[in-house]
Structure formats: C-alpha cells, structure tokens
Design a protein around this motif. Structure first.
Motif, PDB file in Angstrom:
ATOM      1  N   LEU A   1       2.208  40.542 -42.287  1.00 54.46           N
ATOM      2  CA  LEU A   1       2.743  39.406 -41.537  1.00 54.46           C
ATOM      3  C   LEU A   1       1.692  38.345 -41.230  1.00 54.46           C
ATOM      4  O   LEU A   1       2.019  37.279 -40.709  1.00 54.46           O
ATOM      5  N   VAL A   2       0.422  38.643 -41.543  1.00 52.02           N
ATOM      6  CA  VAL A   2      -0.662  37.698 -41.244  1.00 52.02           C
ATOM      7  C   VAL A   2      -1.559  37.549 -42.455  1.00 52.02           C
ATOM      8  O   VAL A   2      -1.466  38.302 -43.425  1.00 52.02           O
ATOM      9  N   GLU A   3      -2.451  36.590 -42.378  1.00 52.76           N
ATOM     10  CA  GLU A   3      -3.427  36.362 -43.444  1.00 52.76           C
ATOM     11  C   GLU A   3      -4.740  35.942 -42.802  1.00 52.76           C
ATOM     12  O   GLU A   3      -4.845  35.833 -41.572  1.00 52.76           O
ATOM     13  N   GLU A   4      -5.728  35.696 -43.634  1.00 49.65           N
ATOM     14  CA  GLU A   4      -7.046  35.338 -43.118  1.00 49.65           C
ATOM     15  C   GLU A   4      -6.951  34.087 -42.246  1.00 49.65           C
ATOM     16  O   GLU A   4      -6.298  33.109 -42.604  1.00 49.65           O
ATOM     17  N   GLY A   5      -7.586  34.140 -41.085  1.00 50.05           N
ATOM     18  CA  GLY A   5      -7.610  33.007 -40.167  1.00 50.05           C
ATOM     19  C   GLY A   5      -6.544  33.031 -39.099  1.00 50.05           C
ATOM     20  O   GLY A   5      -6.568  32.206 -38.185  1.00 50.05           O
ATOM     21  N   CYS A   6      -5.597  33.987 -39.173  1.00 54.86           N
ATOM     22  CA  CYS A   6      -4.526  34.059 -38.180  1.00 54.86           C
ATOM     23  C   CYS A   6      -5.036  34.552 -36.832  1.00 54.86           C
ATOM     24  O   CYS A   6      -6.041  35.264 -36.742  1.00 54.86           O
ATOM     25  N   TYR A   7      -4.296  34.201 -35.763  1.00 53.87           N
ATOM     26  CA  TYR A   7      -4.550  34.706 -34.415  1.00 53.87           C
ATOM     27  C   TYR A   7      -3.424  35.678 -34.057  1.00 53.87           C
ATOM     28  O   TYR A   7      -2.244  35.368 -34.259  1.00 53.87           O
TER      29      TYR A   7
ATOM     30  N   HIS B   1      -9.483  43.381 -39.296  1.00 56.53           N
ATOM     31  CA  HIS B   1     -10.017  43.390 -40.667  1.00 56.53           C
ATOM     32  C   HIS B   1      -9.221  42.422 -41.539  1.00 56.53           C
ATOM     33  O   HIS B   1      -9.780  41.688 -42.360  1.00 56.53           O
ATOM     34  N   ARG B   2      -7.911  42.394 -41.343  1.00 56.53           N
ATOM     35  CA  ARG B   2      -7.031  41.561 -42.164  1.00 56.53           C
ATOM     36  C   ARG B   2      -7.255  40.069 -41.916  1.00 56.53           C
ATOM     37  O   ARG B   2      -7.328  39.274 -42.859  1.00 56.53           O
ATOM     38  N   VAL B   3      -7.364  39.638 -40.655  1.00 55.19           N
ATOM     39  CA  VAL B   3      -7.462  38.200 -40.371  1.00 55.19           C
ATOM     40  C   VAL B   3      -8.865  37.660 -40.601  1.00 55.19           C
ATOM     41  O   VAL B   3      -9.046  36.440 -40.675  1.00 55.19           O
ATOM     42  N   GLY B   4      -9.852  38.546 -40.718  1.00 55.01           N
ATOM     43  CA  GLY B   4     -11.191  38.129 -41.087  1.00 55.01           C
ATOM     44  C   GLY B   4     -11.947  37.410 -39.983  1.00 55.01           C
ATOM     45  O   GLY B   4     -11.435  37.182 -38.885  1.00 55.01           O
ATOM     46  N   PRO B   5     -13.192  37.005 -40.280  1.00 54.85           N
ATOM     47  CA  PRO B   5     -14.058  36.397 -39.258  1.00 54.85           C
ATOM     48  C   PRO B   5     -13.499  35.108 -38.662  1.00 54.85           C
ATOM     49  O   PRO B   5     -13.818  34.769 -37.518  1.00 54.85           O
ATOM     50  N   LYS B   6     -12.683  34.362 -39.398  1.00 57.06           N
ATOM     51  CA  LYS B   6     -12.135  33.109 -38.869  1.00 57.06           C
ATOM     52  C   LYS B   6     -10.882  33.336 -38.031  1.00 57.06           C
ATOM     53  O   LYS B   6     -10.423  32.415 -37.341  1.00 57.06           O
TER      54      LYS B   6
ATOM     55  N   LEU C   1     -17.854  49.910 -32.448  1.00 56.16           N
ATOM     56  CA  LEU C   1     -18.301  50.835 -33.497  1.00 56.16           C
ATOM     57  C   LEU C   1     -18.065  50.274 -34.888  1.00 56.16           C
ATOM     58  O   LEU C   1     -18.822  50.571 -35.819  1.00 56.16           O
ATOM     59  N   ASN C   2     -17.016  49.469 -35.038  1.00 57.16           N
ATOM     60  CA  ASN C   2     -16.693  48.942 -36.359  1.00 57.16           C
ATOM     61  C   ASN C   2     -17.189  47.514 -36.579  1.00 57.16           C
ATOM     62  O   ASN C   2     -16.814  46.865 -37.553  1.00 57.16           O
ATOM     63  N   GLY C   3     -18.042  47.047 -35.683  1.00 57.54           N
ATOM     64  CA  GLY C   3     -18.700  45.758 -35.883  1.00 57.54           C
ATOM     65  C   GLY C   3     -17.739  44.594 -36.015  1.00 57.54           C
ATOM     66  O   GLY C   3     -17.965  43.691 -36.830  1.00 57.54           O
ATOM     67  N   LEU C   4     -16.671  44.592 -35.209  1.00 60.12           N
ATOM     68  CA  LEU C   4     -15.650  43.551 -35.305  1.00 60.12           C
ATOM     69  C   LEU C   4     -15.954  42.440 -34.298  1.00 60.12           C
ATOM     70  O   LEU C   4     -15.749  42.603 -33.096  1.00 60.12           O
TER      71      LEU C   4
END
Length: 382
Positions: free
Chosen positions: A186-192, A209-214, A236-239
């Motif tokens: 339901l989401v992609e990179e950059g989503c909130y 992990h899915r929405v990525g750093p942005k 622990l997972n560096g998010l």
C-alpha cells in the motif's frame, strides 16, 4: 598467527593479509574477535588509519544479509534478562520473506517459468526442469531460498515469555507475513505511515524498510514495557526514519491509570486494552496477565501530531477496540491527506457490530474486508 588476537598488532595483522576480507569462516571469526577486543579509547594506536580500515571492512562483512555458505544456522537466538527473560533473534536470509521485494521477485520467477499454482520451483532449481536461462536461473533460485539479498540482516527483541506476537516475530520476522506484505504493497519509497498500536514493531519495521530513508513511520504504543521493546527494535535495526511515541491514540486528550502487561510470566502481550480493560478476558476468553502496579497512560488525538507530518499515505490501526476513537481523533489529517486506512475491527466480525463502519462513513471513507485476512479492513476515501 591468523587466529591471534589483533589488538595492538595492526601492522602485523595487515602484513598477514587481514585486508583480504572474505566470506570464509576464519575471516569472519577474526573479525568477530577483533570487534570484541577493539576499544577506541584504550587500544594502542586505536585511531591509526589501519584500524579504521579493519573496523569498516569487518562491519561490512558481518552485516551481510546473506549467511555465509558454511553457516547452516541463518537464525541465531541469544537469551538474557535481569528481571525477566528476553530473547534476541538474528536473521540472515531466513524465510518467509521480510520484504515485499523478495515476494515480487519470487512471483516474477514463477510467472517466467510458467508454473501452475500447484507446481513448485524446486524442480527448476534442482535440475529436473529447465525454466530459465542460466544467469536468470541463478537469480531465481537464490531468490527462492531468500539468498538474493532482498531482506536486510535483521534483529528482533521480544519478551521471552510472550507466547503470541513475540514468539511469531522470533520465528518468522513478523506477526503475519501476508498482512505485512499487504501493508507494504500500500506504500512506496518516500511515503509517511502511522502505526497505531505498534506493539513491539512487527509492522513498524517492514514498513520503515519499505518507505526508505526519505519516508517516515510514526509508531504509537501506550504500555511502557512494550514501548521500550518497540524502541529497542527500531534502534537494533538501524532505522533512522522511525519516530516512536509512548502514547495511546484516541479522540481527545485524557489520562488513564491502568495495569499493563506482566513480562515475568507467559502472556499474550499483543492484546492489552486501554479502554474497557478486561473485555478480551471476559468476552473472548483470552488469558491476560496484568502487572501488579498500574501505570499512567497518556491518550492523545493523532491530529496533535500534525506538525510532524508534511504528508500521510497510510494509517495502520490495531488498538484493541479503540479504532473508532483513533480515527475520530485524526479528522484533520484524514481530511487534509486522505490516506489509506488499514484497521483491525474485531467486533464487526464477531458480532456484526457496524459502529466503526458508520464512523468511517461520516469521515468520508468506505471500508471492505481485505482478502485473506481475518478481522482486517482496508478503508479508502469514498
């Protein structure tokens, strides 16, 4: 000489070929020893350039998401804890897939091979059937066993006596794999994303992990002990894209003085309620073990967190019968961004109670049961 402890012998270590970091077990063992012994404030010549090179190369090697060929156990478990047992599980390339990317790779390979639903890819990868060109076959067969690098190396902390969500997280890296993949779709990179009722992070982690750093994930969990594990799992997972809040979302600001879960005994930690505490014990006959001392729980409307959100694409709600209040407290954000809303609404399926559906209709949303799920609805702007 190769297995010597490297502390204080950087030049000798380099002369012995320590630069040649590879996947062999000796190299990994040397890295583990070196990282265990090296301490930046007391090791001789700690800040020498060679030390930084070794440190960085060892971090890269040991962070590899795919387990080395000689490592039969891609999942490792560590047990610790002072007042109650805690379990830390480490996963490299274990099944099922954590990331939807792995699922999509797997499905694409099946489609390319022309396999029917009841046909497995094993025949293709074990030489009994030719399904792809040689280079593609290597990619697909690695993907089938989750060795293609789609999933990162992962760590999950859970209460040792959590017999429900924590147990599943340790075993399969999420609570429900199909639900995790559905949410990711339901989401992609950059989503909130807002995760209301995040518990220890079973869906916060894959969504982050899915929405990525942005992108960003805003995770809300009211109970102190569970919130602490949630935040630990994020760290622990560096998010870097997750914001955690020890808050129960609701329609208005208020404070509850209630008992949280007891982590020192076998327990069902995913089902503790803020409103109507005791309902699941009595009506659903679930065994809930409460801590002796009550705690103060802050309830806040999601709209109070609007300054954090320059966009909002998905709200996931699993709050043990408080879902109507959560969405009424998010009227402003719903009207401004019109996000998708994923909700667990048990009473609709248990008692045909349509209160939540009516509430969502007043907010301009229509909800339908999501295929393959038990109590989950996907609500979209109508």
């Amino acid at each position: 000489l190769c297995s010597m402890r490297l502390q204080g012998h950087v030049s000798l270590a380099l002369a012995l070929g320590f630069r040649c970091v590879g996947a062999d077990p000796l190299e990994r063992r040397r890295c583990e020893e070196w990282l265990a012994e090296h301490e930046w404030t007391s090791t001789e010549n700690a800040h020498a350039e060679e030390n930084f090179q070794i440190f960085q190369r060892c971090l890269t090697l040991l962070r590899d998401p795919v387990p080395p060929p000689e490592d039969d156990a891609a999942k490792h478990v560590v047990v610790a804890g002072v007042h109650h047992p805690m379990l830390l599980s480490v996963h490299r390339g274990t099944m099922p897939f954590f990331s939807i990317d792995g699922v999509r790779r797997f499905d694409a390979c099946r489609d390319e091979a022309g396999l029917k639903e009841d046909e497995a890819m094993d025949d293709c990868c074990e030489g009994r059937r030719q399904c792809w060109a040689p280079d593609r076959a290597s990619q697909c067969c690695k993907g089938m066993s989750n060795k293609a690098g789609d999933d990162p190396a992962l760590m999950f902390l859970a209460a040792g006596l959590d017999v429900h969500l924590g147990s599943r997280l340790r075993h399969q890296k999420t609570f429900n794999a199909q639900e995790s993949w559905a949410l990711q779709s339901l989401v992609e990179e950059g989503c909130y994303v807002v995760d209301a009722g995040a518990n220890i992070g079973a869906y916060t982690l894959p969504l982050a992990h899915r929405v990525g750093p942005k992108g960003k994930v805003f995770s809300f969990e009211p109970f102190r002990a569970i919130f602490q594990i949630l935040t630990a799992n994020v760290a622990l997972n560096g998010l870097a894209n997750v914001h955690t809040f020890q808050v129960a979302l609701g329609e208005k600001m208020e404070v509850h003085h209630i008992r949280g879960p007891d982590l020192s005994t076998y327990n069902l930690l995913a089902s503790f309620q803020v409103h109507d505490q005791g309902y699941s014990d009595q009506e659903r006959k679930w065994t809930m073990k409460y801590a002796d001392d009550p705690e103060y729980i802050q309830v806040s409307p999601l709209d109070a967190y609007a300054p954090w959100m320059t966009r909002l694409d998905l709200i996931k709600v699993d709050v043990e019968d408080m879902e109507g209040s959560v969405l009424l407290g998010a009227k402003g954000l719903l009207q401004k961004f019109r996000p998708k809303v994923w909700v667990e609404n048990a009473k609709l399926f248990e008692k045909d109670d349509r209160t939540f559906l009516n509430t969502m209709a007043t907010l301009g949303y229509a909800c339908d049961k999501y295929p393959g799920m038990d109590w989950e609805l996907l609500c979209l702007p109508s």
